[in-house]
Design a protein around this motif. Sequence first.
Motif, short mmCIF file in Angstrom:
data_model
loop_
_atom_site.label_atom_id
_atom_site.label_comp_id
_atom_site.label_asym_id
_atom_site.label_seq_id
_atom_site.Cartn_x
_atom_site.Cartn_y
_atom_site.Cartn_z
N UNK A 159 -25.10 20.09 12.25
CA UNK A 159 -24.36 19.14 11.42
C UNK A 159 -23.76 19.85 10.22
N UNK A 160 -22.80 19.21 9.57
CA UNK A 160 -22.21 19.75 8.36
C UNK A 160 -23.28 19.89 7.28
N UNK A 161 -24.24 19.00 7.26
CA UNK A 161 -25.31 19.04 6.25
C UNK A 161 -26.18 20.29 6.38
N UNK A 162 -26.14 20.96 7.53
CA UNK A 162 -26.89 22.19 7.73
C UNK A 162 -26.21 23.40 7.09
N UNK A 163 -24.96 23.22 6.68
CA UNK A 163 -24.21 24.32 6.05
C UNK A 163 -24.62 24.47 4.59
N UNK A 164 -24.41 25.65 4.00
CA UNK A 164 -24.69 25.82 2.57
C UNK A 164 -23.85 24.84 1.75
N UNK A 165 -24.39 24.38 0.63
CA UNK A 165 -23.72 23.36 -0.18
C UNK A 165 -22.34 23.80 -0.65
N UNK A 166 -22.16 25.08 -0.98
CA UNK A 166 -20.86 25.56 -1.42
C UNK A 166 -19.81 25.36 -0.32
N UNK A 167 -20.16 25.67 0.91
CA UNK A 167 -19.24 25.48 2.02
C UNK A 167 -18.98 24.00 2.28
#
Length: 86
Positions: free
Chosen positions: A37-45
Amino acid sequence: MGGHTLSFRLGPWLPWMRMGDRPGYLIYSATGRKTLTVEDLPSLLQEQLERLEASSEYREGADMTSWLYFQEHFEAYLEGALFPVT
């Protein structure tokens, strides 16, 4: 979530670098991993993706590569232009 992957390749100097026959080569490298999911990406990304305004229209034409760019600007190269051509 999968583990990290690393990929790389080696290539010759690109013509506009004007390196001639100097020894050496380019190293292209990238690392990555799959996320569910997008939520698994680093917050900056995640923040950058939220600001991204992607077009919903299909654009005809070839993808741009460094070689295609060089071909398009070959005359400028011969005239001594620095890359990228502006």
